[in-house]
Write an enzyme that holds these catalytic residues in place. Structure first.
Site, PDB file in Angstrom:
ATOM      1  N   GLY A   1      36.105  45.119  45.104  1.00  0.00           N
ATOM      2  CA  GLY A   1      34.990  44.899  46.028  1.00  0.00           C
ATOM      3  C   GLY A   1      34.009  46.066  46.063  1.00  0.00           C
ATOM      4  O   GLY A   1      32.893  45.940  46.563  1.00  0.00           O
TER       5      GLY A   1
ATOM      6  N   HIS B   1      40.810  31.001  40.454  1.00  0.00           N
ATOM      7  CA  HIS B   1      39.510  30.903  39.771  1.00  0.00           C
ATOM      8  C   HIS B   1      39.741  30.243  38.412  1.00  0.00           C
ATOM      9  O   HIS B   1      40.854  30.266  37.879  1.00  0.00           O
ATOM     10  CB  HIS B   1      38.934  32.288  39.476  1.00  0.00           C
ATOM     11  CG  HIS B   1      38.698  33.169  40.655  1.00  0.00           C
ATOM     12  ND1 HIS B   1      37.782  32.885  41.636  1.00  0.00           N
ATOM     13  CD2 HIS B   1      39.234  34.375  40.982  1.00  0.00           C
ATOM     14  CE1 HIS B   1      37.767  33.887  42.519  1.00  0.00           C
ATOM     15  NE2 HIS B   1      38.644  34.795  42.150  1.00  0.00           N
TER      16      HIS B   1
ATOM     17  N   CYS C   1      39.571  40.619  40.315  1.00  0.00           N
ATOM     18  CA  CYS C   1      40.467  39.626  39.699  1.00  0.00           C
ATOM     19  C   CYS C   1      39.802  38.943  38.505  1.00  0.00           C
ATOM     20  O   CYS C   1      40.405  38.822  37.431  1.00  0.00           O
ATOM     21  CB  CYS C   1      40.877  38.605  40.745  1.00  0.00           C
ATOM     22  SG  CYS C   1      39.520  38.020  41.773  1.00  0.00           S
TER      23      CYS C   1
END
Ligand code: NAD
Length: 342
Positions: free
Chosen positions: A113, A225, A143
């Site tokens: 992040g 994802h 990720c």
């Protein structure tokens, strides 16, 4: 045994704590929480020493009032740490770096992040272990970036990559998130093309500058994802040779739709069936049938379990920064064995 402090005990922090506690060469010094919720209580019940993440008397008192055993604030323990794994929300890691880790001269790992240039370097075990060896402030990339780095390593091990074009379909939220969405929309995110994911890969693999373009949408799912890759390479390569390279790359697992792995739901069901804690799948999941080669173009589809793929990377990053193991493959192997990664 080196001492690791985990600052921020959320989705990533709690997994890093459990992973550290399974290694032979490191131990959990403590974990931090900002408020005395059920996760704080569970951390203490698991045997972790708990500290208040915010150095503030009122905050500390809230833990005591809730009857949760708290040892003090982060400032009471920071200097005992050999390294801090920061797993605080986006942007707070950078603030913690400047306000706590640097003033106390403690090595720190930030998460995906944060921004690439907030730190000295960006980590993926396969690509930048040696580069991060002995460094003080390193970011374990996100990720999605971790998944892309792993597959690009597999491809790059057998053929030179000219360019990569990648579409990312991102999960909307983690399963525990009750605030964000979308619930019934497909959202280009970011709406600009290229997305930031390509430059993030370049932060780990500078030689891919100018070669990788990504775009991304968010869809209403929480499990994983998904990426669709189209990669142009400089030589013809057989599908068999490519599959062999994928099989030989650590932390990638091939799944066959023919065996029932028709979706991310089924891949996660596998993680549940084999008894993985929190149904974690730190391995990158590549659909075997999707792997295709047309002359000098490679196509494939893969899925990333966002909450766990970066966990073994954090462990290897600790080993590299504290110079515990100079050979990246030995570190990867130690981590994988301790975590039961296939
Ligand atoms: P999270 O919200 O699940 O957990 C963050 C934790 O940090 C919470 O327990 C929160 O209370 C705590 N916190 C808040 N303020 C803090 C402070 N000042 N100091 C210390 N802790 C504080 O978040 P997460 O999903 O675990 O994400 C953490 C980092 O990991 C972010 O950079 C994120 O981008 C990155 N990341 C997340 C995922 C994912 O899918 N969840 C995957 C890869 C990387």
């Amino acid at each position: 045994m080196v001492k690791v402090l985990i600052n921020g005990y959320g989705s990533i922090g709690k997994r890093v704590a459990d992973a550290v506690s399974k290694q032979k060469d490191m131990e959990v010094l403590g974990v931090t929480k900002t408020k005395p919720d059920f996760e704080a209580r569970l951390a203490v019940e698991k045997g972790y020493k708990l500290y208040c993440a915010i150095p503030d008397k009122e905050r500390l008192k809230a833990f005591e009032d809730a009857g949760i055993d708290v040892e003090g604030t982060i400032l009471d323990v920071i200097e005992e740490a050999d390294i801090v794994v920061d797993a605080a929300p986006k942007k707070i890691g950078k603030q913690n770096l400047e306000s706590i880790y640097k003033p106390h001269k403690v090595k720190a790992i930030l998460q995906g992040g944060e921004k690439a240039n907030d730190v000295e370097d960006n980590f993926n075990a396969l690509w930048s272990y040696e580069r991060c060896f002995g460094k003080d402030y390193v970011r374990v990339v996100s990720c999605n970036t971790t998944g892309l780095c792993r597959i690009l390593y597999a491809i790059n091990s057998v053929v030179e990559i000219n360019k990569a074009r990648i579409v990312l379909v991102r999960r909307a939220v983690d399963p525990n998130d009750d605030k964000n969405g979308p619930v019934n929309a497909i959202k280009p995110n970011p709406v600009v093309v290229p997305s930031h994911h390509g430059p993030d890969v370049v932060s780990v693999i500078p030689e891919f500058e100018g070669k990788i373009i990504t775009s991304a949408v968010i869809v209403p799912t929480t499990l994983m994802h998904m990426h669709t890759l189209m990669v142009e390479v400089n030589n013809n390569i057989s599908r068999e040779k490519l599959l062999e390279a994928i099989k030989e790359t650590p932390r990638i697992k091939l799944f066959k739709a023919e065996e029932g792995f028709e979706s991310t739901a089924k891949i996660i069901e596998y993680a549940r069936d084999i008894g993985r804690l929190r149904y974690d799948l730190p391995e990158l999941a590549v659909w075997e049938e999707s792997v295709n080669v047309l002359e000098n173009e490679i196509f494939l589809m893969q899925a990333v379990h966002q909450e766990s793929i970066v966990i073994p990377e954090n462990i290897d990053c600790i080993r590299a920064m504290l110079e515990l193991e100079s050979d990246k493959f030995k570190s990867i192997d130690k981590t994988n064995k301790a975590l039961g990664i296939e």
